[in-house]
Scaffold this motif. Structure first.
Motif, mmCIF file in Angstrom:
data_model
loop_
_atom_site.group_PDB
_atom_site.id
_atom_site.type_symbol
_atom_site.label_atom_id
_atom_site.label_comp_id
_atom_site.label_asym_id
_atom_site.label_seq_id
_atom_site.Cartn_x
_atom_site.Cartn_y
_atom_site.Cartn_z
ATOM 1 N N GLU A 39 0.853 -1.231 0.047
ATOM 2 C CA GLU A 39 0.117 -0.105 0.072
ATOM 3 C C GLU A 39 0.923 1.107 -0.072
ATOM 4 O O GLU A 39 0.496 2.231 -0.824
ATOM 5 N N GLU A 40 1.950 1.206 0.649
ATOM 6 C CA GLU A 40 2.854 2.306 0.845
ATOM 7 C C GLU A 40 3.592 2.666 -0.651
ATOM 8 O O GLU A 40 3.686 3.896 -1.009
ATOM 9 N N TRP A 41 3.764 1.443 -1.257
ATOM 10 C CA TRP A 41 4.438 1.541 -2.674
ATOM 11 C C TRP A 41 3.440 2.206 -3.621
ATOM 12 O O TRP A 41 3.709 2.865 -4.494
ATOM 13 N N MET A 42 2.178 1.531 -3.326
ATOM 14 C CA MET A 42 1.366 2.238 -4.219
ATOM 15 C C MET A 42 0.955 3.739 -4.024
ATOM 16 O O MET A 42 0.786 4.546 -5.223
ATOM 17 N N LEU A 43 1.050 4.348 -2.813
ATOM 18 C CA LEU A 43 0.687 5.566 -2.508
ATOM 19 C C LEU A 43 1.915 6.604 -2.808
ATOM 20 O O LEU A 43 1.809 7.673 -3.484
ATOM 21 N N PHE A 44 3.231 5.947 -2.513
ATOM 22 C CA PHE A 44 4.361 6.843 -2.480
ATOM 23 C C PHE A 44 5.067 6.588 -4.120
ATOM 24 O O PHE A 44 6.009 7.468 -4.553
ATOM 25 N N GLY A 45 5.132 5.208 -4.512
ATOM 26 C CA GLY A 45 5.897 5.044 -5.604
ATOM 27 C C GLY A 45 7.194 4.530 -5.256
ATOM 28 O O GLY A 45 7.743 4.717 -4.091
ATOM 29 N N GLU A 46 7.922 3.963 -6.259
ATOM 30 C CA GLU A 46 8.916 3.321 -5.748
ATOM 31 C C GLU A 46 10.256 4.408 -5.834
ATOM 32 O O GLU A 46 11.342 3.743 -5.195
ATOM 33 N N ASP A 47 10.129 5.348 -6.174
ATOM 34 C CA ASP A 47 11.362 6.584 -6.137
ATOM 35 C C ASP A 47 11.182 7.220 -4.720
ATOM 36 O O ASP A 47 11.898 8.309 -4.622
ATOM 37 N N ASP A 48 10.280 6.987 -3.945
ATOM 38 C CA ASP A 48 10.246 7.819 -2.694
ATOM 39 C C ASP A 48 11.502 7.744 -1.906
ATOM 40 O O ASP A 48 12.097 6.433 -1.571
ATOM 41 N N GLN A 49 11.892 8.423 -1.121
ATOM 42 C CA GLN A 49 13.037 8.598 -0.351
ATOM 43 C C GLN A 49 13.037 7.516 0.906
ATOM 44 O O GLN A 49 13.847 6.894 1.366
ATOM 45 N N THR A 50 11.770 7.376 1.479
ATOM 46 C CA THR A 50 11.453 6.457 2.367
ATOM 47 C C THR A 50 11.931 5.037 1.986
ATOM 48 O O THR A 50 12.906 4.459 3.130
ATOM 49 N N TRP A 51 12.027 4.639 1.136
ATOM 50 C CA TRP A 51 12.524 3.185 0.872
ATOM 51 C C TRP A 51 14.119 3.188 0.973
ATOM 52 O O TRP A 51 14.554 2.204 1.348
ATOM 53 N N PHE A 52 14.752 4.367 0.318
ATOM 54 C CA PHE A 52 16.137 4.385 0.525
ATOM 55 C C PHE A 52 16.764 4.575 1.783
ATOM 56 O O PHE A 52 17.786 4.287 2.090
ATOM 57 N N ASP A 53 16.036 5.464 2.652
ATOM 58 C CA ASP A 53 16.480 5.617 4.149
ATOM 59 C C ASP A 53 16.509 4.313 4.971
ATOM 60 O O ASP A 53 17.498 4.286 5.642
ATOM 61 N N ASP A 54 15.858 3.369 4.713
ATOM 62 C CA ASP A 54 15.772 1.813 5.197
ATOM 63 C C ASP A 54 17.081 1.404 4.713
ATOM 64 O O ASP A 54 17.870 0.833 5.399
ATOM 65 N N GLU A 55 17.482 1.760 3.562
ATOM 66 C CA GLU A 55 18.813 0.979 3.052
ATOM 67 C C GLU A 55 19.963 1.454 3.464
ATOM 68 O O GLU A 55 20.854 0.848 4.095
ATOM 69 N N GLU A 56 19.786 2.883 3.771
ATOM 70 C CA GLU A 56 21.112 3.572 4.361
ATOM 71 C C GLU A 56 20.901 2.975 5.785
ATOM 72 O O GLU A 56 22.278 3.048 6.209
ATOM 73 N N ASP A 57 20.074 3.170 6.729
ATOM 74 C CA ASP A 57 20.051 2.577 8.081
ATOM 75 C C ASP A 57 20.772 1.237 8.029
ATOM 76 O O ASP A 57 21.504 1.088 9.105
ATOM 77 N N GLN A 58 20.018 0.416 7.326
ATOM 78 C CA GLN A 58 20.988 -0.992 7.367
ATOM 79 C C GLN A 58 22.213 -1.206 6.877
ATOM 80 O O GLN A 58 23.087 -1.818 7.651
ATOM 81 N N GLY A 59 22.637 -0.149 5.828
ATOM 82 C CA GLY A 59 23.993 -0.270 5.805
ATOM 83 C C GLY A 59 25.052 0.404 6.918
ATOM 84 O O GLY A 59 25.889 -0.219 7.281
ATOM 85 N N GLU A 60 24.357 1.358 7.594
ATOM 86 C CA GLU A 60 24.895 1.774 8.844
ATOM 87 C C GLU A 60 25.065 0.842 10.024
ATOM 88 O O GLU A 60 26.127 0.677 10.725
#
Length: 130
Positions: A39-60
């Motif tokens: 549902e979030e993907w449908m609302l925000f799309g795949e280019d939304d920064q929230t998806w990539f914040d999780d990736e950065e957090d995981q990398g850290e």
């Protein structure tokens, strides 16, 4: 949504998840359900920064974990290289030095002065009679 459009969106979401597996970390941790992510993907799309914040957090987190494991490995290798007899001698010398310092300090400590008995006349006045 018509059935074909809905299934097309599901396929697009699957492709997005395969390309970005870090998205599923929240599902694995029990923070979100797959439906909520969809549902979030449908609302925000795949280019939304929230998806990539999780990736950065995981990398850290992974970098921090790697740093900790490197520090632990370094400490273990240092311990393996230590000569325990030398460590024991060093501890004994340090203990002896502390004891010596305590002895010197105890010699400098002054015993509490005993107050001289207060001698005065039975008169409540501080002056003398002539």
């Amino acid at each position: 949504m018509p059935e074909t459009q809905s299934s097309q969106k599901v396929q697009e979401f699957k492709t997005f998840v395969k390309a970005n597996p870090f998205v599923l970390k929240k599902v694995k941790r029990g923070e979100k359900t797959l439906q909520e992510l969809f549902e979030e993907w449908m609302l925000f799309g795949e280019d939304d920064q929230t998806w990539f914040d999780d990736e950065e957090d995981q990398g850290e987190k992974e970098a921090t974990t790697a740093d900790k494991s490197n520090k632990v490995a370094g400490m273990l290798s240092a311990i393996k290289q230590m000569n325990l007899d030398e460590v024991q001698k060093g501890i004994e010398q340090f203990s002896g030095a502390v004891y010596s310092i305590q002895e010197v300090l105890s010699q400098f400590r002054s015993k509490p002065k005993q107050q001289a008995p207060y001698i005065h006349s039975h008169s409540p006045f501080p002056f003398r009679h002539d």
